[in-house]
Design an enzyme around this catalytic site. Structure first.
Site, PDB file in Angstrom:
ATOM      1  N   LYS A   1      35.207  18.573  43.756  1.00  0.00           N
ATOM      2  CA  LYS A   1      35.651  19.877  44.272  1.00  0.00           C
ATOM      3  C   LYS A   1      37.107  19.761  44.740  1.00  0.00           C
ATOM      4  O   LYS A   1      37.463  18.793  45.410  1.00  0.00           O
ATOM      5  CB  LYS A   1      34.741  20.310  45.420  1.00  0.00           C
ATOM      6  CG  LYS A   1      35.049  21.702  45.968  1.00  0.00           C
ATOM      7  CD  LYS A   1      34.033  22.131  47.036  1.00  0.00           C
ATOM      8  CE  LYS A   1      34.320  23.529  47.552  1.00  0.00           C
ATOM      9  NZ  LYS A   1      33.346  23.980  48.571  1.00  0.00           N
TER      10      LYS A   1
ATOM     11  N   SER B   1      30.890  28.411  47.897  1.00  0.00           N
ATOM     12  CA  SER B   1      32.216  28.237  47.349  1.00  0.00           C
ATOM     13  C   SER B   1      32.322  27.118  46.318  1.00  0.00           C
ATOM     14  O   SER B   1      33.299  27.079  45.575  1.00  0.00           O
ATOM     15  CB  SER B   1      33.204  27.951  48.486  1.00  0.00           C
ATOM     16  OG  SER B   1      32.888  26.704  49.103  1.00  0.00           O
TER      17      SER B   1
ATOM     18  N   SER C   1      27.651  26.517  50.956  1.00  0.00           N
ATOM     19  CA  SER C   1      28.434  26.404  49.715  1.00  0.00           C
ATOM     20  C   SER C   1      28.047  25.291  48.762  1.00  0.00           C
ATOM     21  O   SER C   1      28.585  25.223  47.658  1.00  0.00           O
ATOM     22  CB  SER C   1      29.913  26.248  50.049  1.00  0.00           C
ATOM     23  OG  SER C   1      30.453  27.498  50.344  1.00  0.00           O
TER      24      SER C   1
HETATM   25  N1  GLN Z   1      29.583  31.749  51.944  1.00  0.00           N
HETATM   26  C1  GLN Z   1      29.917  31.201  53.238  1.00  0.00           C
HETATM   27  C2  GLN Z   1      31.286  31.689  53.645  1.00  0.00           C
HETATM   28  O1  GLN Z   1      31.832  32.449  52.926  1.00  0.00           O
HETATM   29  C3  GLN Z   1      29.857  29.711  53.194  1.00  0.00           C
HETATM   30  C4  GLN Z   1      31.054  29.049  52.654  1.00  0.00           C
HETATM   31  C5  GLN Z   1      30.942  27.565  52.675  1.00  0.00           C
HETATM   32  O2  GLN Z   1      29.877  27.013  52.913  1.00  0.00           O
HETATM   33  N2  GLN Z   1      32.077  26.927  52.480  1.00  0.00           N
HETATM   34  O3  GLN Z   1      31.814  31.331  54.654  1.00  0.00           O
END
Ligand code: GLN
Length: 487
Positions: A79, A154, A178
């Site tokens: 990532k 994400s 995410s």
């Molecule tokens: N979808 C969540 C957010 O937008 C989690 C994002 C994440 O875990 N990085 O904050």
């Protein structure tokens, strides 16, 4: 080398050990697939072909010299939030579009030391803020099961790459879901470890008290193997947990009989898609047939997880992202008139809309006069949620539920409606607020789209939870299915 390789990393590693193919050949196989297929997905921001082949050659040499470990020579996708020395680390933001990290994140260093080969850096939501991979500066990622749909976020690039067979393993980070949510949307497995298990050093910060890196792959067994390489105390991360190293594969074959599964009443509510409910209930029955006991439990403060998360995460992000000011590093606007203009335009032009929204919310919640009403209150709710889980773990070993309230939706469906998007994190954020290990594994399909089952365990109980997930995967084949366009 045959075109159809086994999906599991354990089998790929066995092939390397038997000399059926070299790491260079294996790496070429994935690089060729990326070149041929990633145009449709956009799952990689940067492909490191030359470097990967050099790393693979080094892995082959180590093996020839008798120094191979369980993952030596296995390729993976990283990532683009993990700093990689000499390779652009963009966090999918214009702000870091030209940032070449001068050092490796600890997680990257550890994977390198274990002999893994980095194929490239994967696409993601900008600064890991999002649930659909639509907030990337480099454009959205497509879901390999249906290119018109989102892969989740994400860590959407990592999930899509693994699902499409462009990499057998990938790293992800999980601040509020995410790793688990994109794993669910793309039909793969993903684990968020206990907070503090995997070092955050060199992992670009979003919300530091919630962020945790972890493995993504086809199966629970592969997650355990990758976690063995990733986890461990790190002096350079002040919240890293000092514990003896453990083998996360050690309970993969432990019996299911006697394990106590808890089903939280609050997860199986009317927001849950009926098809997803049916898949998760059927999976629980499978585990029950193997001797697990099942009982309903309650997590009474569950409905406060989203409101608390969406105060705490933006608050921490507003503080963490203050470093991107156009002066120290990152994007700098052209011809600033003065210092204020430099700050305002660099941040205005360098950040995308979702990141700005979070910075505004977080700054507001932390400002004097509002701090007690929002931030302190959210931290108090966080404690209550943690206490709910602690009580539940007096009675059960693993909590099971759906990972997401719906399957993957159409690209663009929620991009104008952030609150609906945030509500999609309803089942995942609580584990981050409580610091608990939590995973998602494939548990079926609804309308041809993958469904994820979430498991959450007590702090440091990853090995037992991975064992339960592995036993489910011995009795099911959802994790072995690949999207038709990418077989
Ligand atoms: N979808 C969540 C957010 O937008 C989690 C994002 C994440 O875990 N990085 O904050």
């Amino acid at each position: 080398m045959s075109d159809t390789l086994p999906r599991s990393v354990a089998s790929l590693a066995a092939g390397l050990a038997r000399g059926e193919y070299s790491s260079v050949e294996l790496t070429r196989h994935y690089l060729d697939r990326i070149a041929a297929l990633d145009g449709a997905l956009n799952s990689f921001i940067t492909v490191c072909a030359e470097q990967a082949l050099a790393e693979a050659a080094a892995a082959d040499a180590a093996r020839a010299a008798g120094h191979a470990g369980p993952l030596t020579g296995i390729p993976y996708a990283n990532k683009d939030i993990f700093c990689t020395r000499g390779v652009r680390t963009s966090c999918a933001s214009r702000m870091l579009d030209n940032f070449i990290a001068p050092y490796d994140a600890t997680a990257v260093e550890k994977l390198r030391a274990a002999g893994l080969v980095m194929l490239g850096k994967t696409n993601m939501d900008e600064f890991a803020m999002g649930s659909s991979n639509e907030s990337s500066y480099y454009g959205p990622v497509a879901n390999p099961w249906d290119l018109a749909r989102v892969p989740g976020g994400s860590s959407g690039g990592s999930a899509a790459a693994v699902a499409a067979g462009l990499a057998p393993l990938a790293t992800g980070t999980d601040t509020g879901g995410s790793i688990r949510q994109p794993a669910a949307f793309c039909g793969i497995s993903g684990l968020k470890p206990t907070y503090g298990r995997v070092s955050r050093y060199g992992m670009i910060a979003f919300a530091s008290s919630l962020d945790q890196g972890g493995p993504m792959g086809y199966s629970a067994e592969d997650l355990a193997l990758m976690l063995n390489a990733l986890a461990g105390f790190d002096l350079r991360d002040s919240t890293s947990i000092e514990r003896a190293d453990e083998d996360f594969t050690r309970l993969l074959d432990a019996p299911v009989a006697g394990l106590r599964i808890g089903l939280p009443r609050e997860y199986f509510d009317d927001q849950l898609d009926a098809g997803i409910r049916a898949c998760v209930e059927a999976a629980v029955k499978t585990l029950q047939a193997r001797g697990a006991t099942v009982q309903e439990i309650s997590l009474p403060h569950m409905s406060l997880a989203i409101p608390a998360y969406y105060v705490i995460a933006p608050a921490e992000c507003s503080s963490n992202l203050s470093r991107y000011d156009g002066a120290r590093f990152g994007y700098r606007c052209a011809d600033p008139k003065d210092l204020t203009d430099l700050y305002c335009r660099s941040r205005g032009e360098g950040f995308g809309a979702e990141v700005k929204r979070r910075i505004l919310i977080g700054t507001y919640a932390l400002s004097s006069g509002y701090y007690d009403a929002y931030y302190r209150k959210a931290q108090q709710v966080r404690r209550l949620l943690r206490d709910d889980f602690m009580q539940a773990f007096d009675e059960v070993d693993v909590i099971i539920g759906p990972t997401t309230p719906t399957v993957a939706y159409q690209t663009g469906a929620h991009s104008k409606d952030p609150v609906t998007m945030y509500l999609g994190d309803i089942y995942t954020t609580a584990a981050n607020l409580a610091g608990l290990p939590s995973l998602s594994i494939p548990a079926g399909f609804v309308d041809g789209l993958p469904v994820g089952m979430q498991m959450t365990a007590a702090h440091f109980d990853e090995a037992r939870m991975l064992g339960l997930a592995h036993q489910y995967q011995r009795d099911s084949d959802w994790h072995l299915r690949a999207p038709a366009a990418f077989t």
